[in-house]
Design a protein around this motif. Structure first.
Motif, PDB file in Angstrom:
ATOM      1  N   ILE A 107       0.857  -1.194   0.000  1.00 45.54           N
ATOM      2  CA  ILE A 107       0.000   0.000   0.000  1.00 45.54           C
ATOM      3  C   ILE A 107       0.891   1.241   0.000  1.00 45.54           C
ATOM      4  CG2 ILE A 107      -0.352   0.325   2.507  1.00 45.54           C
ATOM      5  CD1 ILE A 107      -3.438   0.402   1.630  1.00 45.54           C
ATOM      6  N   THR A 108       0.571   2.194  -0.858  1.00 46.70           N
ATOM      7  CA  THR A 108       1.385   3.413  -0.973  1.00 46.70           C
ATOM      8  C   THR A 108       0.867   4.490  -0.026  1.00 46.70           C
ATOM      9  OG1 THR A 108       0.010   4.204  -2.801  1.00 46.70           O
ATOM     10  CG2 THR A 108       1.969   2.951  -3.396  1.00 46.70           C
ATOM     11  N   ARG A 136       4.490  -0.979   3.288  1.00 45.22           N
ATOM     12  CA  ARG A 136       4.264   0.432   2.942  1.00 45.22           C
ATOM     13  C   ARG A 136       5.319   0.919   1.967  1.00 45.22           C
ATOM     14  NH1 ARG A 136       1.113   3.789   6.366  1.00 45.22           N
ATOM     15  NH2 ARG A 136       1.834   5.513   5.092  1.00 45.22           N
ATOM     16  N   LEU A 137       4.853   1.635   0.926  1.00 43.27           N
ATOM     17  CA  LEU A 137       5.762   2.247  -0.045  1.00 43.27           C
ATOM     18  C   LEU A 137       5.659   3.762   0.086  1.00 43.27           C
ATOM     19  CD1 LEU A 137       5.575   0.410  -3.499  1.00 43.27           C
ATOM     20  CD2 LEU A 137       7.552   0.673  -2.052  1.00 43.27           C
ATOM     21  N   PRO A 138       6.761   4.441   0.371  1.00 37.11           N
ATOM     22  CA  PRO A 138       6.686   5.907   0.493  1.00 37.11           C
ATOM     23  C   PRO A 138       6.531   6.587  -0.873  1.00 37.11           C
ATOM     24  CG  PRO A 138       8.942   5.146   0.789  1.00 37.11           C
ATOM     25  CD  PRO A 138       8.106   3.921   0.641  1.00 37.11           C
ATOM     26  N   CYS A 139       5.773   7.670  -0.895  1.00 43.32           N
ATOM     27  CA  CYS A 139       5.558   8.453  -2.126  1.00 43.32           C
ATOM     28  C   CYS A 139       6.327   9.772  -2.028  1.00 43.32           C
ATOM     29  CB  CYS A 139       4.072   8.730  -2.331  1.00 43.32           C
ATOM     30  SG  CYS A 139       3.117   7.263  -2.668  1.00 43.32           S
ATOM     31  N   GLN A 140       6.994  10.129  -3.121  1.00 43.79           N
ATOM     32  CA  GLN A 140       7.764  11.375  -3.153  1.00 43.79           C
ATOM     33  C   GLN A 140       7.147  12.431  -4.057  1.00 43.79           C
ATOM     34  OE1 GLN A 140      11.637   9.978  -4.280  1.00 43.79           O
ATOM     35  NE2 GLN A 140      12.155   9.276  -2.223  1.00 43.79           N
ATOM     36  N   HIS A 141       6.004  12.107  -4.666  1.00 40.63           N
ATOM     37  CA  HIS A 141       5.348  13.061  -5.572  1.00 40.63           C
ATOM     38  C   HIS A 141       4.422  13.991  -4.789  1.00 40.63           C
ATOM     39  CE1 HIS A 141       1.546  10.856  -5.237  1.00 40.63           C
ATOM     40  NE2 HIS A 141       2.288   9.754  -5.283  1.00 40.63           N
ATOM     41  N   LYS A 142       3.996  15.067  -5.448  1.00 41.15           N
ATOM     42  CA  LYS A 142       3.075  16.026  -4.829  1.00 41.15           C
ATOM     43  C   LYS A 142       1.640  15.538  -5.011  1.00 41.15           C
ATOM     44  CE  LYS A 142       5.986  20.115  -5.435  1.00 41.15           C
ATOM     45  NZ  LYS A 142       6.104  21.426  -6.100  1.00 41.15           N
ATOM     46  N   THR A 144      -2.146  13.705  -3.555  1.00 42.86           N
ATOM     47  CA  THR A 144      -2.528  12.384  -3.038  1.00 42.86           C
ATOM     48  C   THR A 144      -3.416  11.638  -4.025  1.00 42.86           C
ATOM     49  OG1 THR A 144      -4.411  13.369  -1.891  1.00 42.86           O
ATOM     50  CG2 THR A 144      -2.372  13.096  -0.616  1.00 42.86           C
ATOM     51  N   TYR A 145      -3.218  11.847  -5.346  1.00 40.89           N
ATOM     52  CA  TYR A 145      -4.018  11.134  -6.341  1.00 40.89           C
ATOM     53  C   TYR A 145      -3.353   9.785  -6.606  1.00 40.89           C
ATOM     54  CZ  TYR A 145      -6.888  10.256 -10.447  1.00 40.89           C
ATOM     55  OH  TYR A 145      -7.760   9.707 -11.351  1.00 40.89           O
ATOM     56  N   ALA A 146      -3.994   8.720  -6.139  1.00 44.49           N
ATOM     57  CA  ALA A 146      -3.375   7.386  -6.127  1.00 44.49           C
ATOM     58  C   ALA A 146      -3.259   6.777  -7.520  1.00 44.49           C
ATOM     59  CB  ALA A 146      -4.178   6.466  -5.218  1.00 44.49           C
ATOM     60  N   ASP A 147      -4.209   7.049  -8.415  1.00 44.28           N
ATOM     61  CA  ASP A 147      -4.208   6.412  -9.739  1.00 44.28           C
ATOM     62  C   ASP A 147      -2.931   6.725 -10.520  1.00 44.28           C
ATOM     63  OD1 ASP A 147      -6.692   5.704  -8.893  1.00 44.28           O
ATOM     64  OD2 ASP A 147      -7.754   6.334 -10.695  1.00 44.28           O
ATOM     65  N   ASP A 148      -2.549   8.011 -10.560  1.00 43.88           N
ATOM     66  CA  ASP A 148      -1.326   8.408 -11.270  1.00 43.88           C
ATOM     67  C   ASP A 148      -0.095   7.763 -10.648  1.00 43.88           C
ATOM     68  OD1 ASP A 148      -2.785   9.924 -13.000  1.00 43.88           O
ATOM     69  OD2 ASP A 148      -2.377  11.837 -12.011  1.00 43.88           O
ATOM     70  N   CYS A 149      -0.095   7.696  -9.332  1.00 42.87           N
ATOM     71  CA  CYS A 149       1.035   7.111  -8.598  1.00 42.87           C
ATOM     72  C   CYS A 149       1.203   5.636  -8.959  1.00 42.87           C
ATOM     73  CB  CYS A 149       0.813   7.264  -7.098  1.00 42.87           C
ATOM     74  SG  CYS A 149       2.064   6.455  -6.076  1.00 42.87           S
ATOM     75  N   LEU A 150       0.104   4.879  -8.962  1.00 44.22           N
ATOM     76  CA  LEU A 150       0.160   3.452  -9.269  1.00 44.22           C
ATOM     77  C   LEU A 150       0.597   3.207 -10.716  1.00 44.22           C
ATOM     78  CD1 LEU A 150      -3.102   2.212  -7.480  1.00 44.22           C
ATOM     79  CD2 LEU A 150      -0.770   1.960  -6.670  1.00 44.22           C
ATOM     80  N   VAL A 151       0.083   4.021 -11.643  1.00 42.45           N
ATOM     81  CA  VAL A 151       0.446   3.876 -13.060  1.00 42.45           C
ATOM     82  C   VAL A 151       1.927   4.160 -13.263  1.00 42.45           C
ATOM     83  CG1 VAL A 151       0.088   4.846 -15.371  1.00 42.45           C
ATOM     84  CG2 VAL A 151      -1.875   4.308 -13.948  1.00 42.45           C
TER      85      VAL A 151
END
Length: 203
Positions: A107-108, A136-142, A144-151
């Motif tokens: 889970i991100t 847990r996977l840390p996110c470094q992007h701006k 909290t839109y999960a779809d773009d992150c997963l793609v």
């Protein structure tokens, strides 16, 4: 009996009414032209067009993904946990029943943030997502839109299975070769675009 006829009103033309146009010396037009000229310069080298071809990942043999193997790493979307709760399915056992192998649900940070934003309606899903068995996977992007992150993650590393029930996200992931999609149908976890050798249910 006399009927009075009203005279028609004449429409007078408006003289000197011109549409507003940008001055050709406007700074906004110059900025657009500069951008276009930069793009043209990048695409040409010594008068010849440069063709940009995306590199295919080394783990892909046509559409077959050789990097997928047990333990399977599964990226879980926001709505997947909630749909599992609605269908009264245990996430961890259902993963193993579907793939017949050890699974590592991931889970991100942005998925966790989305679950927290959704409020008390998703509190059970949030409690399950905080389970220590989830990696847990840390996110470094701006944002909290999960779809773009997963793609983006799946594009960079083709070692994941994406678990989602979102139609738009499924459509986007189907365009990426070698990435299986897990979803819920008929009260069980199903998977598509997965190699047939693993005996996983495809429908």
């Amino acid at each position: 009996f006399s009927r009075t006829i009203m005279p028609k009103q004449r429409k007078t033309r408006k003289f000197a009414a011109v549409k507003r146009m940008l001055n050709p010396k406007d700074q906004r037009l110059k900025a657009v032209q500069e951008r276009k000229s930069k793009k043209k310069k990048q695409k040409t080298h010594e008068g010849q067009l440069i063709k940009e071809v995306k590199k295919t990942p080394s783990e892909l043999f046509f559409k077959y993904n050789s990097s997928l193997g047990p333990p399977y790493h599964i990226l879980v979307d926001t709505n997947f946990i909630n749909f599992a709760i609605q269908n009264k399915l245990d996430v961890f056992t259902s993963f193993m029943d579907c793939l017949l192998a050890k699974c590592v649900p991931i889970i991100t940070d942005c998925v966790m943030a989305e679950l927290e934003k959704l409020g008390p309606k998703y509190r059970v899903a949030l409690r399950i997502a905080k389970d220590p068995r989830f990696e847990r996977l840390p996110c470094q992007h701006k944002g909290t839109y999960a779809d773009d992150c997963l793609v983006n993650r799946v594009n960079q590393h083709r070692c994941y299975i994406v678990a989602t029930c979102d139609k738009d996200l499924k459509r986007r992931i189907r365009k990426i070769p070698g990435v299986p999609i897990m979803y819920i149908s008929q009260r069980r976890f199903s998977i598509e675009r997965f190699p047939d050798v693993n005996n996983a249910p495809s429908t």
